[in-house]
Structure formats: C-alpha cells, structure tokens
Design a protein around this motif. Structure first.
Motif, mmCIF file in Angstrom:
data_model
loop_
_atom_site.group_PDB
_atom_site.id
_atom_site.type_symbol
_atom_site.label_atom_id
_atom_site.label_comp_id
_atom_site.label_asym_id
_atom_site.label_seq_id
_atom_site.Cartn_x
_atom_site.Cartn_y
_atom_site.Cartn_z
ATOM 1 N N VAL A 1 1.241 5.965 15.457
ATOM 2 C CA VAL A 1 1.634 5.768 14.065
ATOM 3 C C VAL A 1 3.094 6.203 13.943
ATOM 4 C CG1 VAL A 1 1.224 6.392 11.667
ATOM 5 C CG2 VAL A 1 -0.719 6.107 13.227
ATOM 6 N N ILE A 2 3.979 5.250 13.752
ATOM 7 C CA ILE A 2 5.413 5.498 13.739
ATOM 8 C C ILE A 2 5.899 5.558 12.295
ATOM 9 C CG2 ILE A 2 7.661 4.604 14.461
ATOM 10 C CD1 ILE A 2 6.030 3.145 16.738
ATOM 11 N N ARG A 3 6.491 6.687 11.922
ATOM 12 C CA ARG A 3 6.905 6.919 10.544
ATOM 13 C C ARG A 3 8.412 6.795 10.407
ATOM 14 N NH1 ARG A 3 2.948 9.649 7.423
ATOM 15 N NH2 ARG A 3 1.033 10.061 8.598
ATOM 16 N N TRP A 4 8.849 5.830 9.628
ATOM 17 C CA TRP A 4 10.264 5.670 9.338
ATOM 18 C C TRP A 4 10.625 6.502 8.118
ATOM 19 C CZ3 TRP A 4 8.701 -0.058 9.478
ATOM 20 C CH2 TRP A 4 8.720 -0.537 10.802
ATOM 21 N N GLU A 5 11.894 6.856 7.997
ATOM 22 C CA GLU A 5 12.361 7.564 6.811
ATOM 23 C C GLU A 5 12.220 6.660 5.584
ATOM 24 O OE1 GLU A 5 13.272 10.670 6.584
ATOM 25 O OE2 GLU A 5 13.082 11.053 8.737
ATOM 26 N N LEU B 1 13.532 2.091 3.877
ATOM 27 C CA LEU B 1 12.716 1.003 3.345
ATOM 28 C C LEU B 1 13.557 -0.225 3.013
ATOM 29 C CD1 LEU B 1 9.918 0.047 2.267
ATOM 30 C CD2 LEU B 1 10.544 1.043 0.073
ATOM 31 N N GLU B 2 14.741 0.007 2.468
ATOM 32 C CA GLU B 2 15.606 -1.103 2.064
ATOM 33 C C GLU B 2 16.647 -1.461 3.127
ATOM 34 O OE1 GLU B 2 17.095 -0.911 -1.974
ATOM 35 O OE2 GLU B 2 15.638 0.658 -2.467
ATOM 36 N N ASP B 3 16.516 -0.877 4.306
ATOM 37 C CA ASP B 3 17.487 -1.153 5.371
ATOM 38 C C ASP B 3 16.755 -1.463 6.673
ATOM 39 O OD1 ASP B 3 19.637 -1.398 7.014
ATOM 40 O OD2 ASP B 3 20.403 0.638 6.720
ATOM 41 N N PRO B 4 16.248 -2.692 6.835
ATOM 42 C CA PRO B 4 15.473 -3.055 8.026
ATOM 43 C C PRO B 4 16.235 -2.897 9.339
ATOM 44 C CG PRO B 4 15.182 -4.692 6.289
ATOM 45 C CD PRO B 4 16.288 -3.790 5.860
ATOM 46 N N LYS C 1 17.521 -0.433 10.467
ATOM 47 C CA LYS C 1 17.220 0.881 11.023
ATOM 48 C C LYS C 1 15.950 0.881 11.868
ATOM 49 C CE LYS C 1 20.553 3.146 8.780
ATOM 50 N NZ LYS C 1 21.658 3.865 9.450
ATOM 51 N N TRP C 2 15.082 -0.131 11.686
ATOM 52 C CA TRP C 2 13.790 -0.080 12.366
ATOM 53 C C TRP C 2 13.294 -1.399 12.943
ATOM 54 C CZ3 TRP C 2 10.960 -3.533 9.630
ATOM 55 C CH2 TRP C 2 11.221 -3.682 8.264
ATOM 56 N N ARG D 1 7.166 4.454 -10.325
ATOM 57 C CA ARG D 1 8.351 3.970 -9.604
ATOM 58 C C ARG D 1 7.968 2.749 -8.777
ATOM 59 N NH1 ARG D 1 12.747 6.738 -8.246
ATOM 60 N NH2 ARG D 1 11.686 8.725 -8.638
ATOM 61 N N VAL D 2 8.792 1.707 -8.807
ATOM 62 C CA VAL D 2 8.568 0.497 -8.011
ATOM 63 C C VAL D 2 9.566 0.492 -6.861
ATOM 64 C CG1 VAL D 2 8.680 -2.024 -8.002
ATOM 65 C CG2 VAL D 2 7.636 -0.829 -9.934
ATOM 66 N N PHE D 3 9.070 0.275 -5.660
ATOM 67 C CA PHE D 3 9.931 0.250 -4.476
ATOM 68 C C PHE D 3 10.452 -1.167 -4.233
ATOM 69 C CE2 PHE D 3 6.812 3.656 -3.774
ATOM 70 C CZ PHE D 3 7.681 4.735 -3.625
ATOM 71 N N ASN D 4 11.707 -1.241 -3.830
ATOM 72 C CA ASN D 4 12.291 -2.532 -3.485
ATOM 73 C C ASN D 4 11.841 -2.904 -2.077
ATOM 74 O OD1 ASN D 4 13.791 -4.828 -3.137
ATOM 75 N ND2 ASN D 4 15.756 -3.793 -2.980
ATOM 76 N N THR D 5 10.788 -3.689 -1.987
ATOM 77 C CA THR D 5 10.230 -4.068 -0.683
ATOM 78 C C THR D 5 10.697 -5.454 -0.230
ATOM 79 O OG1 THR D 5 8.236 -4.991 -1.730
ATOM 80 C CG2 THR D 5 8.171 -2.670 -1.089
ATOM 81 N N ASN D 6 11.575 -6.074 -0.983
ATOM 82 C CA ASN D 6 12.052 -7.409 -0.605
ATOM 83 C C ASN D 6 12.732 -7.438 0.758
ATOM 84 O OD1 ASN D 6 11.089 -8.631 -2.961
ATOM 85 N ND2 ASN D 6 12.962 -8.216 -4.080
ATOM 86 N N PRO D 7 13.610 -6.462 1.085
ATOM 87 C CA PRO D 7 14.213 -6.481 2.417
ATOM 88 C C PRO D 7 13.178 -6.391 3.544
ATOM 89 C CG PRO D 7 15.452 -5.041 0.962
ATOM 90 C CD PRO D 7 14.194 -5.410 0.237
#
Length: 331
Positions: free
Chosen positions: A82-86, A90-93, A95-96, A118-124
């Motif tokens: 299980v790999i956890r990104w910072e 989330l908005e900077d693909p 990085k991962w 809060r809504v996360f910007n998941t479009n990227p």
C-alpha cells in the motif's frame, strides 16, 4: 414465531432495480448497494484483489479520509504493498505517475471529506490515469448529491456514494469485476434502497446563503474556507481558536429549540472537537487539511437550513455565554 430464513437473490434484485432506476441499462456500468460506506469500501477493495490476483500495488493519499484507513489496513495485512502519496501531490500527478506500473491494481481516494464538506480537485488524477489499466476507487460523502450527472462510471472506475449511514451506492464500469464477499448472502428489503435514486436532486445547495453568512464574521469567527476553495454549500464551516466547538453547538442548539443527536446522527450542528467525539487522535487527519489543534477544537458546521437573518446575533450571544463559562466566575 421467529423464522431465520430469507429467499436468496435479494441483493441481485436490488442491484438490478438500482441499475434500471439510475438509467444505466445498456451502458458499460452497473449499480450495487451496500450497507454503508465501510461495507462498500471493504467489499470493493477485497473483491478486486480476489479477481485480479496478479496485480498487487494499491495507491492512496496520506491522511485524506479516515473512512479509507480500515480497508487499506486490511490490504496491508494481506501483504499487499500500500503506497501512500502525500496529500499535496493529489493535484500534481508528475510526483507519482511513474509508480503506476503493470503491477498497479487500484488508486483509492476520496472526492470530499466527511465533516467539513471540502471537495478535492481530482481532475488531474482522473486525467493522468485515463489511459492506464488501473482502477480508480473513489468515495463521495456529499458531493454526489449536488452533481448533475453523478452516477455514470468509466470502465475502470468504481464510484462509491454514501447515501446515509446505512446505505451506500456503488456504480462501476464493466472492467471492475468484483468478487462478492458477503453481500449476496444478506437480506436486502426494498425499503432500504428503493428511494436511493431520488437522492440526486441537488436539494440543499445554497451557495449565496452560505457565502453571505460567512462574510458576517459574527462573534469574531473565522471561515474555514477561502472564497476560491472547492466545497459543498449545504453547510457553513467556521471556527474560533479560543472556544470549544462542542460547548458552542450544545448551547446554540438549546437556543434554537432542539437537543443535539448523538455524534454521527446529528446533521444540523456539528463540530470535530474531541470533547464531542472522544478518542485521542480521532481528528488527526484534519491536520493534513490545514487545520491546527485549536482550530479543530473550535470548528463548527452549521446546516444551511438554520441560516437566517437572526443567526449572526444569536451566534454572538451564544459565544459570549460560552466564553463566560470557560473563564469561570470573576473574583
């Protein structure tokens, strides 16, 4: 007499009913119903692992949503990486994205948070994974209720939508073949799910009401969100750093003429204060969302239906009363 028996196939019947009600027949996706968000997350993640045993890697974002922790912990116990990104990535693909290789099975994330709205910007993220054969498992607490087309899912997408504490709806693409764990053996009465499709009506979205109220800064509160932040507008979210949120909403509820329901059942006034929820690290995940300890303690969520012209004055009066109690009698 008490009979402990039911006709098998009630879950399949429920799923067929919902697929039809949501207009998904003939499309490359279908609907399933589960007993709450936790149940849905466990069934979906474990079901995909069983059906795709050659793919091992699971990806997620650190401290994004407490509901995701239990299913991710179960996957880790099974020896899966299980790999956890910072969360900031989330908005900077970039990085991962290189880590999402042939062994990648799924990316698990949330569309919004369960308390603040809060809504996360998941479009990227969606764009970065569009051409990859990796499943996107994402949970929505409130956002889906306010979207025009919330139910369609792409072929590698699994959309989990919390309808109430007892029911979650899952819409998934045809590539997301999930082995059933326990749902098909459970009893699914029609009154549990037959009104689910009616929830997508957008009722409660009153942006101007929330924004205008938060501009009042009544009682010296600070809005949690900036004007440019993504959020749902069915609640105002404010905080003080010198006052306990539970003491405030308890007194405000009395002034408004009602008693608070238990945590998790109350939907008019709420706070993440640990004096309300208990535990030691229950709200640590909110630190990743930019809130400090005192802000978490003093944050208050107010249902949009409670907001009127009298509320700012009432808030000011209630705050003065709570501060007086906190300071104790003067000598």
């Amino acid at each position: 007499m008490r009979l402990d028996f039911h006709v098998s196939g009630s879950w399949q019947a429920a799923n067929s009913y919902l697929t039809k009600q949501l207009g998904l027949e003939g499309l490359q996706c279908e609907a399933k119903v589960y007993r709450g968000l936790h149940h849905a997350l466990i069934e979906v993640t474990q079901g995909l692992v069983k059906n795709f045993p050659t793919k091992k890697k699971i990806f997620c974002f650190k401290d994004q949503d407490p509901f995701l922790e239990a299913p991710l912990r179960e996957l880790a116990k099974q020896g899966l990486p299980v790999i956890r990104w910072e969360l900031s990535h989330l908005e900077d693909p970039s990085k991962w994205i290189e880590q999402v290789d042939r062994e990648a099975l799924m990316v698990v994330y949330a569309d919004d948070d369960p308390l603040l709205g809060r809504v996360f910007n998941t479009n990227p993220l969606t764009e970065a994974l569009a051409d990859l054969r990796v499943f996107r498992i994402h949970a929505s607490h409130s956002q889906h209720c306010y979207l025009e087309s919330p139910v369609y899912a792409d072929r590698y997408e699994v959309k989990i939508m919390s309808m109430n504490p007892e029911v979650s709806l899952v819409v998934h693409g045809d590539k997301a073949r999930m082995a059933d764990m326990v749902s098909s053996g459970m009893y699914w009465p029609q009154d549990l799910y037959q009104d689910v499709a009616l929830k997508f009506d957008g009722d409660g979205w009153r942006k101007s009401t929330v924004v205008d109220f938060e501009k009042t800064l009544a009682g010296g509160f600070t809005p949690v969100f900036n004007p440019e932040d993504l959020r749902v507008y069915d609640r105002a979210v404010i905080y003080w750093e010198d006052m306990d949120g539970y003491a405030f909403i308890d007194e405000l509820a009395r002034e408004l003429g009602f008693d608070l329901e238990s945590p998790g059942e109350e939907s008019r006034l709420e706070t993440p204060s640990l004096s309300r929820w208990g535990g030691v690290r229950t709200m640590d995940w909110l630190h990743s969302h930019g809130l400090g300890v005192n802000a978490i303690r003093g944050t208050v969520m107010i249902d949009v239906n409670l907001i009127d012209n009298n509320l700012p004055n009432l808030i000011q009066a209630v705050r003065a009363k709570v501060l007086s109690r906190q300071q104790g009698p003067s000598e």
